[in-house]
Structure formats: structure tokens, C-alpha cells
Design an enzyme around this catalytic site. Structure first.
Site, mmCIF file in Angstrom:
data_model
loop_
_atom_site.group_PDB
_atom_site.id
_atom_site.type_symbol
_atom_site.label_atom_id
_atom_site.label_comp_id
_atom_site.label_asym_id
_atom_site.label_seq_id
_atom_site.Cartn_x
_atom_site.Cartn_y
_atom_site.Cartn_z
ATOM 1 N N LYS A 138 0.963 -1.262 0.103
ATOM 2 C CA LYS A 138 0.097 -0.074 0.090
ATOM 3 C C LYS A 138 0.825 1.311 -0.043
ATOM 4 O O LYS A 138 2.167 1.274 0.443
ATOM 5 C CB LYS A 138 -0.877 -0.058 1.332
ATOM 6 C CG LYS A 138 -0.118 -0.143 2.621
ATOM 7 C CD LYS A 138 -1.063 -0.391 3.825
ATOM 8 C CE LYS A 138 -0.154 -0.423 5.197
ATOM 9 N NZ LYS A 138 -0.813 -0.753 6.296
ATOM 10 N N ARG A 159 -10.843 -0.443 15.078
ATOM 11 C CA ARG A 159 -10.723 0.166 13.869
ATOM 12 C C ARG A 159 -11.793 -0.447 12.972
ATOM 13 O O ARG A 159 -12.913 -0.620 13.170
ATOM 14 C CB ARG A 159 -9.205 0.340 13.252
ATOM 15 C CG ARG A 159 -8.898 1.069 11.988
ATOM 16 C CD ARG A 159 -7.671 1.485 11.717
ATOM 17 N NE ARG A 159 -6.990 0.112 11.324
ATOM 18 C CZ ARG A 159 -5.841 0.121 10.708
ATOM 19 N NH1 ARG A 159 -4.771 1.018 10.860
ATOM 20 N NH2 ARG A 159 -5.356 -1.188 10.213
ATOM 21 N N TYR A 186 14.269 31.981 4.575
ATOM 22 C CA TYR A 186 12.941 32.533 5.199
ATOM 23 C C TYR A 186 13.136 32.861 6.542
ATOM 24 O O TYR A 186 13.387 32.171 7.429
ATOM 25 C CB TYR A 186 11.658 31.694 4.773
ATOM 26 C CG TYR A 186 11.551 31.636 3.315
ATOM 27 C CD1 TYR A 186 11.113 32.728 2.604
ATOM 28 C CD2 TYR A 186 11.396 30.338 2.782
ATOM 29 C CE1 TYR A 186 10.744 32.781 1.213
ATOM 30 C CE2 TYR A 186 11.012 30.261 1.383
ATOM 31 C CZ TYR A 186 10.517 31.483 0.636
ATOM 32 O OH TYR A 186 10.145 31.224 -0.678
ATOM 33 N N MET A 225 10.059 25.364 0.374
ATOM 34 C CA MET A 225 9.255 24.365 -0.500
ATOM 35 C C MET A 225 10.141 23.443 -1.288
ATOM 36 O O MET A 225 9.728 22.226 -1.551
ATOM 37 C CB MET A 225 8.113 25.090 -1.126
ATOM 38 C CG MET A 225 7.154 24.200 -1.796
ATOM 39 S SD MET A 225 5.903 24.999 -2.843
ATOM 40 C CE MET A 225 4.981 25.791 -1.558
#
Ligand SMILES: *Cc1c(COP(=O)(O)O)cnc(C)c1O
Length: 381
Positions: free
Chosen positions: A45, A143, A272, A319
Site C-alpha cells: 500500500k 478500527r 525565510y 518548499m
């Protein structure tokens, strides 16, 4: 994620290197110590925990995996489109529409509730087509799943239903990889009591399974017919305290290259928010990777390995870029290889180190490396 389109493009200098030779070694180590006759399901997965779902699935099947496990129908369809015909178990809950696709693509459904069972039964008789199911039993994680204490009615109905093939019954551990195994033990007892009642009624279900990697390693009494392993063959342990398999090593590395270099004077800032201020003359390297690639958005924390030396992160992660201090490393130039996760001579940054920067676990760190970073497959031994 298929990489066909990328093979035609110049490679990005930031890349995830997936060492298939190490993956094969890890599977071999697992196979060598695994009890004979114990089947395994390979959990692929979330893009194979960030390593590439199809590639990991292919290797697992070559090493004898009986089953693949994913969560979304999209994931299962991607495996089918890659030509994989092996059994695929879908974890989690399905809508009626999704269940329809399971018939078409021969996907095994988890049945978590009486409602899901009723739906599966209705669809299979409407379509006059058989569906393979595994019943999921809730033994304490709360769950998904039918509660262990009141699941017999559905088990019986599923066993009697001739349009459904009740191939499996399973549960999931809430805590299998920590030193305290008392809750895992309670879950095993609950699961076992369900299995005993089933056997007493003369029902045979061929695949009984409860173990993830932690359970496989530390709870051999709970192996039953099959184990579901995700993280282990990737060479990463589910926790720091579970049993070790000698020789097992991580498959994933994260590398980049120095994109720019500059020298700054005392009093100058980096990045930044001016989060770093040089006290002495510094040499700063810019790496083309940022939080937009899934690198944790930390400030003045963590490091990279350049020319086998540690280069600490300075300023905040942006980023698309991050800066490291390479002042004390001799012979640095633009284009130099940088290790962000992996080994370089004596130095190593593990996925656990990256996870610590995220204040999270290795599972999260691996799956957080975005698809924006290409996966490069190496078979170097
Ligand atoms: C993800 C998952 C696994 C695999 O867990 P690992 O700790 O990676 O081995 C097994 N079973 C289920 C139901 C899962 O969701």
C-alpha cells in the site's frame, strides 16, 4: 508509480534510490528463517511505502508471496494494469461501486461488518459471480472489523453462502512491536477463541492471519497460516525493540546534488524568516529539495552527508530548497553528491533520523517522500 515518462527526461538530481539487490537479500533472509509452510502476504500500500508499489510487488511475488495487500481500489487496479494476476487483498471498507470492481478484477474484499457481508452477498447473487472474501475480526484495535465476541453469525452465513468464497479470516494488532506484549496476547486469545468456535462448527477457512511485521518477528505463536509483512522486507524495523534479523538493511536512500554554493560573511542570514545568522564566515550549499518534496519542514535541525562529512542544515527548509553548512568540508563543488538518507563511508542518516525530524515514525517518513522525487531502481550488489 510507473516511471515510463521519466525515463525519457533528464533525471532530477534529487532522487530516491531503491536498492532492489538489498530488497532481494532482505526477502532471502526472511525466507531462510521463516517457518516452512508459513505463507506471506506482501503489503505494498501507499506506493509500496514510498518505494514504488509495482516494483516491490514484483520482487515479492518472485520471492514467493502468496498474496499482495493494498488499501485502495486504485492501488489494486494499478497492480492489475501492470499485469499482476496474483491474489490481492483489499484492506479497509468498500462502497457498492468499488465492490463491483472487485468482481471484475478478481480482488479479494475484506468484510468488516454485517452490512458489508449483506452487500457482498447481494452483489454476488445479482451478478451470479463468485467473490473471494476475508472476514476481518476486531479483537481490540477498534478500527475495522466484526467484533470478536459477536461475529459467529456472519462467519456462519459467509461459510454457507455459495456465491462467496470465504477464503480468509484475519485480525490486526494494535501493539505488536513493543516490549509489552500483553495486549497483543489478549488479541491473540480473542482471535483464537473465534477460530476454535469456527472449527467446532466444522467450518474450514484456509487463510487465518493476524501478524504484521512486528507480530511476525516477536509473536511466532500467532503466525497461523499467513503473515502480512510491509515494512520488514524494506529493511526497516517496525520499532527499536523488536527482534532483529541479522543482515537486514534498508532498501531506500534519498540523494541529491549541490545545486549552488555561496560564501557569506558574519552577520548575514540564511533563508525565510532569517532563521540563521552567521557568526563567522560560512560556506553554504543549496540542495534542490524541500518540504514540497516531503522533507520535514525543520529549522536549523538535521544534516546531510557530503563527501562523507556531516553538513548541518542552516535556516529553514523551503518548499523547493534547503541549505546546509559545508564550511569545514574540503574540496566541495557544485554537483557534489549529497546523502539525505543512507550511508556514506562511516556516516549514516537513517529513515528513523528523518522520522525524528518530523516527530513521527519511519512509516510516516518513508511514505511522506512525494512522487515529485523520482524513484531510481538500482540492482547493485
Ligand atoms: C499496513 C498493514 C500491514 C503491514 O504492517 P507492517 O508493520 O508494515 O508489516 C499489515 N496488515 C494490515 C491490515 C495493514 O494495514
Amino acid at each position: 508509480m510507473l516511471m515510463d515518462h521519466l525515463s525519457q527526461l533528464p533525471g532530477r538530481s534529487t532522487r530516491v534510490i531503491v536498492n532492489l539487490a538489498q530488497l532481494r537479500r532482505n526477502f532471502d533472509l526472511f525466507l531462510k528463517e521463516k517457518p516452512a509452510g508459513l505463507k506471506f502476504l506482501s503489503v505494498v500500500k501507499d506506493n509500496g511505502y514510498g518505494h514504488g508499489m509495482v516494483q516491490i510487488a514484483m520482487e515479492a511475488l518472485k520471492k514467493g508471496a502468496s498474496y499482495l495487500g493494498v488499501v485502495t481500489v486504485d492501488e489494486a487496479l494499478e497492480l492489475r494494469e501492470a499485469g499482476i494476476t496474483a491474489p490481492i487483498l483489499l484492506f479497509g471498507e468498500r462502497t457498492a461501486e468499488e465492490m463491483g470492481i472487485c468482481f471484475e478484477k478478481n480482488l479479494t474484499c475484506s468484510i468488516n461488518s454485517k452490512e458489508a457481508f449483506t452487500l457482498a452477498k447481494k452483489l454476488s447473487s445479482q451478478r451470479n459471480q463468485k467473490l473471494t472474501i476475508h472476514l476481518k475480526i476486531n479483537t481490540g484495535m477498534n478500527r475495522y472489523g466484526l467484533d470478536w465476541s459477536e461475529c459467529l453469525e456472519v462467519v456462519n452465513a459467509a461459510a454457507c453462502c455459495d456465491t462467496l468464497f470465504l477464503e480468509g479470516i484475519y485480525s490486526h494488532f494494535a501493539m505488536s512491536d513493543e516490549l509489552d506484549k500483553s495486549f497483543a496476547q489478549l488479541q491473540i486469545e480473542r482471535f483464537q477463541s473465534v477460530l476454535n468456535q469456527i472449527t467446532n462448527q466444522g467450518i474450514h477457512i484456509p487463510l487465518r492471519h493476524i501478524c504484521n511485521s512486528g507480530g511476525y518477528l516477536d509473536l511466532p505463536q500467532a503466525h497461523f497460516d499467513m503473515v502480512r509483512i510491509g515494512i520488514l522486507p524494506l529493511g526497516v524495523y517496525p520499532s527499536s525493540v523488536c527482534r532483529r534479523v541479522p543482515g537486514l538493511a534498508p532498501v531506500m536512500e534519498l540523494h541529491s546534488r549541490i545545486a549552488a554554493l555561496r560564501e557569506i560573511q558574519p552577520g548575514e542570514f540564511v533563508g525565510y524568516g532569517l532563521r540563521y545568522q552567521a557568526q563567522t564566515p560560512r560556506k553554504i550549499a543549496v540542495l534542490p529539495i524541500g518540504y514540497g518534496d516531503g522533507f520535514p519542514r525543520v529549522r536549523n535541525e538535521g544534516s546531510a552527508i557530503v563527501r562523507s562529512h556531516r553538513a548541518p542544515v542552516v535556516g529553514g527548509i523551503a518548499m523547493d530548497a534547503m541549505m546546509v553548512d559545508v564550511t569545514d568540508i574540503p574540496g566541495i563543488s557544485v554537483g557534489d553528491e549529497v546523502v539525505l538518507v543512507g550511508k556514506s563511508n562511516g556516516e549514516e542518516i537513517s529513515i528513523h533520523d528523518l522520522a525524528a525530524l518530523r516527530k513521527s515514525v519511519s512509516y510516516d517518513a518513508m511514505t511522506s517522500i512525494r512522487s515529485r522525487i523520482p524513484r531510481v531502481y538500482s540492482s547493485e550488489t
